[in-house]
Scaffold this motif. Structure first.
Motif, short mmCIF file in Angstrom:
data_model
loop_
_atom_site.label_atom_id
_atom_site.label_comp_id
_atom_site.label_asym_id
_atom_site.label_seq_id
_atom_site.Cartn_x
_atom_site.Cartn_y
_atom_site.Cartn_z
N GLU A 23 0.82 -1.21 0.00
CA GLU A 23 0.00 0.00 0.00
C GLU A 23 0.85 1.26 0.00
O GLU A 23 0.33 2.37 -0.12
CB GLU A 23 -0.92 0.01 1.23
N ASN A 24 2.17 1.10 0.15
CA ASN A 24 3.07 2.25 0.19
C ASN A 24 3.35 2.78 -1.21
O ASN A 24 3.22 2.06 -2.20
CB ASN A 24 4.38 1.86 0.88
N PRO A 25 3.76 4.06 -1.32
CA PRO A 25 4.00 4.66 -2.65
C PRO A 25 5.18 4.01 -3.36
O PRO A 25 6.10 3.48 -2.73
CB PRO A 25 4.30 6.13 -2.31
N VAL A 26 5.16 4.04 -4.68
CA VAL A 26 6.22 3.45 -5.49
C VAL A 26 7.32 4.49 -5.75
O VAL A 26 7.10 5.70 -5.64
CB VAL A 26 5.67 2.92 -6.83
N ASN A 27 8.50 4.01 -6.12
CA ASN A 27 9.60 4.91 -6.46
C ASN A 27 9.49 5.32 -7.94
O ASN A 27 8.50 5.02 -8.61
CB ASN A 27 10.95 4.26 -6.16
N SER A 28 10.53 5.98 -8.43
CA SER A 28 10.50 6.48 -9.81
C SER A 28 10.47 5.35 -10.83
O SER A 28 10.10 5.57 -11.99
CB SER A 28 11.72 7.37 -10.07
N GLU A 29 10.83 4.13 -10.41
CA GLU A 29 10.84 2.98 -11.31
C GLU A 29 9.56 2.17 -11.19
O GLU A 29 9.44 1.08 -11.78
CB GLU A 29 12.05 2.10 -11.03
N GLY A 30 8.62 2.67 -10.39
CA GLY A 30 7.35 1.96 -10.23
C GLY A 30 7.42 0.79 -9.26
O GLY A 30 6.55 -0.08 -9.29
N SER A 71 17.52 10.67 -0.58
CA SER A 71 16.28 11.13 0.05
C SER A 71 15.08 10.76 -0.83
O SER A 71 15.18 10.70 -2.05
CB SER A 71 16.33 12.64 0.25
N ASN A 72 13.95 10.50 -0.18
CA ASN A 72 12.68 10.23 -0.87
C ASN A 72 12.80 9.09 -1.89
O ASN A 72 12.29 9.19 -3.00
CB ASN A 72 12.18 11.49 -1.58
N SER A 73 13.49 8.01 -1.51
CA SER A 73 13.71 6.92 -2.47
C SER A 73 13.19 5.57 -2.00
O SER A 73 13.18 4.61 -2.76
CB SER A 73 15.21 6.79 -2.76
N VAL A 74 12.75 5.48 -0.75
CA VAL A 74 12.33 4.20 -0.17
C VAL A 74 10.84 4.26 0.17
O VAL A 74 10.37 5.22 0.78
CB VAL A 74 13.15 3.86 1.09
N LEU A 76 12.45 8.11 3.23
CA LEU A 76 11.11 7.68 2.83
C LEU A 76 10.51 8.60 1.76
O LEU A 76 10.63 9.82 1.82
CB LEU A 76 10.18 7.66 4.04
N ILE A 77 9.86 7.96 0.80
CA ILE A 77 9.06 8.71 -0.17
C ILE A 77 7.89 9.35 0.58
O ILE A 77 7.33 8.72 1.49
CB ILE A 77 8.53 7.76 -1.27
N PRO A 78 7.52 10.58 0.26
CA PRO A 78 6.35 11.19 0.92
C PRO A 78 5.14 10.26 0.90
O PRO A 78 4.76 9.76 -0.16
CB PRO A 78 6.11 12.46 0.09
N GLY A 79 4.60 9.99 2.06
CA GLY A 79 3.49 9.04 2.16
C GLY A 79 3.95 7.65 2.53
O GLY A 79 3.13 6.78 2.84
N GLY A 80 5.27 7.41 2.51
CA GLY A 80 5.80 6.10 2.90
C GLY A 80 5.73 5.90 4.40
O GLY A 80 5.65 6.86 5.17
N ARG A 81 5.77 4.66 4.82
CA ARG A 81 5.58 4.34 6.24
C ARG A 81 6.84 3.73 6.87
O ARG A 81 7.62 3.05 6.21
CB ARG A 81 4.43 3.33 6.39
#
Length: 242
Positions: free
Chosen positions: A84-91, A155-158, A184-189
């Protein structure tokens, strides 16, 4: 030449020290043996911290045999939400576990995730890669780092960060939580399953936890009396999300 000889003697002592400690403990009464064991082990691990890391790594599977069954249902419920967590730039949903050791949590992770392991050493790196392959997980990489310094991770990659029975040994919890928050990616847990200070327990429970602290702190740098919840809230806020 003299320095080399002295270093060889030190290394020789380091190899025989555990046997010396055991013999010393056997020759003492219970109270003296306890104090001697804790004191000697503390000195030994301060002088040779790499040996402490190896001992902890070797003992972890036996410890997990006790802890894992007791937490199985909770882990299944908790880690079922990883996708349910957000995906990175590679999906990809990238899950990073700090203090991963032998990878006792991998069996609970969804197969769709990309996994990054991290620890203070690389003792378990090969085993983790093989375990991920057997479980159908995408082994993304392995980072040798402390929780307080994740500078190797952008930053903002996991998508999600996981710790289980790790934060008690952080040297600076606030700094570590800030690093976790940063990667953590914004919205990541941040998934936190740890032993912390007893908040509402009886006096007996508090005393028991304090006695355990006297044993595990010098042996494993484990501080089970930390109020980690307040530190997490200072960094993440009361909602426990970024």
């Amino acid at each position: 030449m003299m320095l080399e000889i002295m270093w060889n003697q030190v290394e020789s002592f380091a190899k025989t020290a555990p046997d010396l400690i055991v013999n010393l403990v056997k020759s003492c009464n219970r109270q003296t043996a306890f104090l001697a064991a804790v004191g000697c082990a503390s000195f030994y691990f301060i002088v040779w911290p790499e040996r402490q890391k190896k001992l902890e790594f070797d003992l972890m599977p036996d410890f997990q045999k006790v802890f894992n069954p007791a937490q199985r249902s909770r882990k299944e419920e908790l880690f079922a939400t990883l996708m349910e967590n957000p995906v990175n730039s590679e999906g990809e949903v990238v899950v990073m576990e700090l203090g991963v050791s032998h990878g006792s949590n991998l069996e609970y992770y969804p197969k769709e995730i990309a996994f990054v392991g991290s620890d203070l050493h690389d003792f378990g790196k090969k085993g983790l890669r093989e375990k991920c392959a057997s479980l159908g997980l995408n082994f993304k990489g392995y980072v040798i780092a402390s929780g307080e310094d994740l500078s190797q991770i952008p930053s903002n990659s996991v998508s999600a960060v996981v710790t289980t029975l790790v934060t008690c040994s952080f040297t600076d919890c606030i700094k570590a939580y800030r690093e976790i928050h940063r990667v953590l990616i914004p919205g990541g847990r941040y998934y936190f399953l740890e032993h912390t200070k007893e908040f509402n327990g009886s006096l007996k429970q508090h005393l028991l936890q304090f006695v355990v602290l006297l044993i595990v702190l010098p042996l494993f740098y484990c501080h089970n009396r930390r109020d980690q919840l307040s530190d997490i809230e200072k960094v993440f806020g009361a909602a426990n999300e970024t």
